[in-house]
Design a protein around this motif. Structure first.
Motif, PDB file in Angstrom:
ATOM      1  N   TRP A   1      19.005 -14.406   5.865  1.00 32.48           N
ATOM      2  CA  TRP A   1      19.464 -13.070   6.935  1.00 32.48           C
ATOM      3  C   TRP A   1      20.221 -13.798   8.287  1.00 32.48           C
ATOM      4  O   TRP A   1      20.680 -13.051   9.136  1.00 32.48           O
ATOM      5  CB  TRP A   1      18.349 -12.376   7.194  1.00 32.48           C
ATOM      6  N   GLY A   2      20.159 -14.892   8.241  1.00 29.82           N
ATOM      7  CA  GLY A   2      20.520 -15.769   9.555  1.00 29.82           C
ATOM      8  C   GLY A   2      19.447 -16.007  10.670  1.00 29.82           C
ATOM      9  O   GLY A   2      18.586 -15.277  10.544  1.00 29.82           O
ATOM     10  N   ALA A   3      19.802 -17.068  11.365  1.00 25.34           N
ATOM     11  CA  ALA A   3      18.850 -17.565  12.465  1.00 25.34           C
ATOM     12  C   ALA A   3      18.437 -16.461  13.280  1.00 25.34           C
ATOM     13  O   ALA A   3      17.218 -16.444  13.515  1.00 25.34           O
ATOM     14  CB  ALA A   3      19.331 -18.958  12.810  1.00 25.34           C
ATOM     15  N   ALA A   4      19.340 -15.982  14.154  1.00 24.43           N
ATOM     16  CA  ALA A   4      19.353 -15.124  15.261  1.00 24.43           C
ATOM     17  C   ALA A   4      18.283 -13.780  14.662  1.00 24.43           C
ATOM     18  O   ALA A   4      17.421 -13.616  15.354  1.00 24.43           O
ATOM     19  CB  ALA A   4      20.466 -14.465  15.768  1.00 24.43           C
ATOM     20  N   ARG A   5      18.636 -13.203  13.638  1.00 28.14           N
ATOM     21  CA  ARG A   5      18.016 -12.047  13.041  1.00 28.14           C
ATOM     22  C   ARG A   5      16.510 -12.496  12.607  1.00 28.14           C
ATOM     23  O   ARG A   5      15.628 -11.659  12.995  1.00 28.14           O
ATOM     24  CB  ARG A   5      18.530 -11.333  11.974  1.00 28.14           C
ATOM     25  N   ALA A   6      16.399 -13.523  11.999  1.00 30.14           N
ATOM     26  CA  ALA A   6      15.094 -13.842  11.703  1.00 30.14           C
ATOM     27  C   ALA A   6      14.128 -14.187  12.821  1.00 30.14           C
ATOM     28  O   ALA A   6      13.145 -13.808  12.775  1.00 30.14           O
ATOM     29  CB  ALA A   6      15.225 -15.012  10.616  1.00 30.14           C
ATOM     30  N   ARG A   7      14.907 -14.860  13.763  1.00 33.71           N
ATOM     31  CA  ARG A   7      14.083 -15.263  15.005  1.00 33.71           C
ATOM     32  C   ARG A   7      13.651 -13.845  15.850  1.00 33.71           C
ATOM     33  O   ARG A   7      12.542 -13.746  16.145  1.00 33.71           O
ATOM     34  CB  ARG A   7      14.934 -16.186  15.876  1.00 33.71           C
ATOM     35  N   ARG A   8      14.540 -12.923  15.750  1.00 29.19           N
ATOM     36  CA  ARG A   8      13.979 -11.752  16.512  1.00 29.19           C
ATOM     37  C   ARG A   8      12.980 -10.843  15.814  1.00 29.19           C
ATOM     38  O   ARG A   8      12.211 -10.404  16.087  1.00 29.19           O
ATOM     39  CB  ARG A   8      15.297 -10.853  16.376  1.00 29.19           C
TER      40      ARG A   8
ATOM     41  N   ARG B   1       6.781 -18.085  11.961  1.00 37.67           N
ATOM     42  CA  ARG B   1       7.715 -18.203  11.201  1.00 37.67           C
ATOM     43  C   ARG B   1       7.707 -16.795   9.973  1.00 37.67           C
ATOM     44  O   ARG B   1       6.781 -16.642   9.489  1.00 37.67           O
ATOM     45  CB  ARG B   1       7.861 -19.499  10.269  1.00 37.67           C
TER      46      ARG B   1
ATOM     47  N   GLU C   1      12.834 -20.168   4.160  1.00 39.03           N
ATOM     48  CA  GLU C   1      12.835 -19.577   5.651  1.00 39.03           C
ATOM     49  C   GLU C   1      13.839 -18.275   5.443  1.00 39.03           C
ATOM     50  O   GLU C   1      14.820 -18.294   4.816  1.00 39.03           O
ATOM     51  CB  GLU C   1      13.580 -20.348   6.460  1.00 39.03           C
TER      52      GLU C   1
ATOM     53  N   ALA D   1      15.455 -17.033   7.664  1.00 36.63           N
ATOM     54  CA  ALA D   1      16.907 -17.382   8.336  1.00 36.63           C
ATOM     55  C   ALA D   1      17.886 -17.982   7.221  1.00 36.63           C
ATOM     56  O   ALA D   1      19.049 -17.808   7.817  1.00 36.63           O
ATOM     57  CB  ALA D   1      16.648 -18.548   9.278  1.00 36.63           C
ATOM     58  N   ASP D   2      17.463 -18.415   6.209  1.00 39.55           N
ATOM     59  CA  ASP D   2      18.565 -18.907   5.429  1.00 39.55           C
ATOM     60  C   ASP D   2      19.096 -17.783   4.517  1.00 39.55           C
ATOM     61  O   ASP D   2      20.156 -18.048   3.845  1.00 39.55           O
ATOM     62  CB  ASP D   2      18.070 -20.109   4.290  1.00 39.55           C
TER      63      ASP D   2
END
Length: 241
Positions: free
Chosen positions: A106-113, A52, A101, A103-104
């Protein structure tokens, strides 16, 4: 994010390619007392742990992380005070005393990548630093006004003297400080003074000498500030009790 107390597991750090920043890693040992507080220092961190990505906002009090199992690795980039908000795209005061997080923000998809990129790297420290460096390239250089605020307060100058030297009034200095540091210049000065005092005390200076050298009225004033900002006594922080 603030600096960790010395027994926070196996810890190491190095200077970052980003001006004033530090890249660090800590591996939890699972030993009793290993989850000691992270102390306020005026900084913010980009963190990677267990797949994470998180952001640690500026602390006004000590933060005690949750217990981590032996071998759990944490990697972070600790940004010089006032530099993270432009890079992260969020005012510091919105993250004060929080861990959120990525993701909160920069966005979930970008953070996951990005988390996967760090997870799969042979050197997670270098990979996380690269994420920060790439982001910083689009954020522009540090604001010299904010850099001078930190330099002045860390030299022990008063808020009034700092505002005067910068050619602004105290109200404007406070307004500029909130989004940059997460709190006003008075709190920033207090946090920076705490770190200066801890550094001197760790060198073996007496508590009385430490208080005098860092602008406290006396040793009792130092003790009160340490207790209020960290929840611990100076002797406990230094490993003496």
């Amino acid at each position: 994010m603030a600096q960790e107390t010395p027994d926070q597991g196996e810890y190491r750090e190095r200077p970052s390619r980003l001006s004033g920043a530090v890249v660090w890693t800590r591996t939890a040992t699972g030993a009793p007392g290993g989850d000691r507080p992270v102390l306020p220092d005026g900084c913010m961190d980009l963190l990677w742990t267990e797949g994470r990505l998180l952001v640690a906002g500026p602390d006004t009090r000590a933060f005690t992380p949750g217990a981590a199992g032996p071998g759990t690795r944490h990697v972070g980039v600790r940004f010089y005070p006032g530099t993270a908000p432009a890079l992260l795209g969020v005012p510091a005061h919105e993250l004060r005393d929080q861990r959120v997080e990525l993701a909160d923000l920069w966005g979930a998809a970008r953070a996951r990548r990005l988390a996967g990129r760090v997870e799969g790297a042979r050197d997670p420290m270098a990979a996380l630093e690269a994420v920060a460096v790439e982001r910083a390239a689009g954020a522009g250089p540090p604001d010299p006004f904010l850099t001078e605020v930190v330099r002045s307060l860390n030299a022990g100058r008063t808020v009034a003297a700092t505002a005067h030297a910068l050619g602004v009034n105290a109200r404007l200095l406070h307004r500029r400080s909130l989004p940059a540091f997460g709190y006003g210049p008075k709190t920033l000065a207090r946090v920076l003074r705490l770190q200066r005092a801890l550094a001197l005390a760790r060198e073996g200076r007496s508590y009385a000498d430490t208080a005098a050298a860092t602008g406290f009225a006396d040793q009792a004033h130092l003790a009160r500030d340490v207790r209020e900002l960290t929840g611990l006594t100076l002797s406990v922080l230094l490993g003496g009790a």
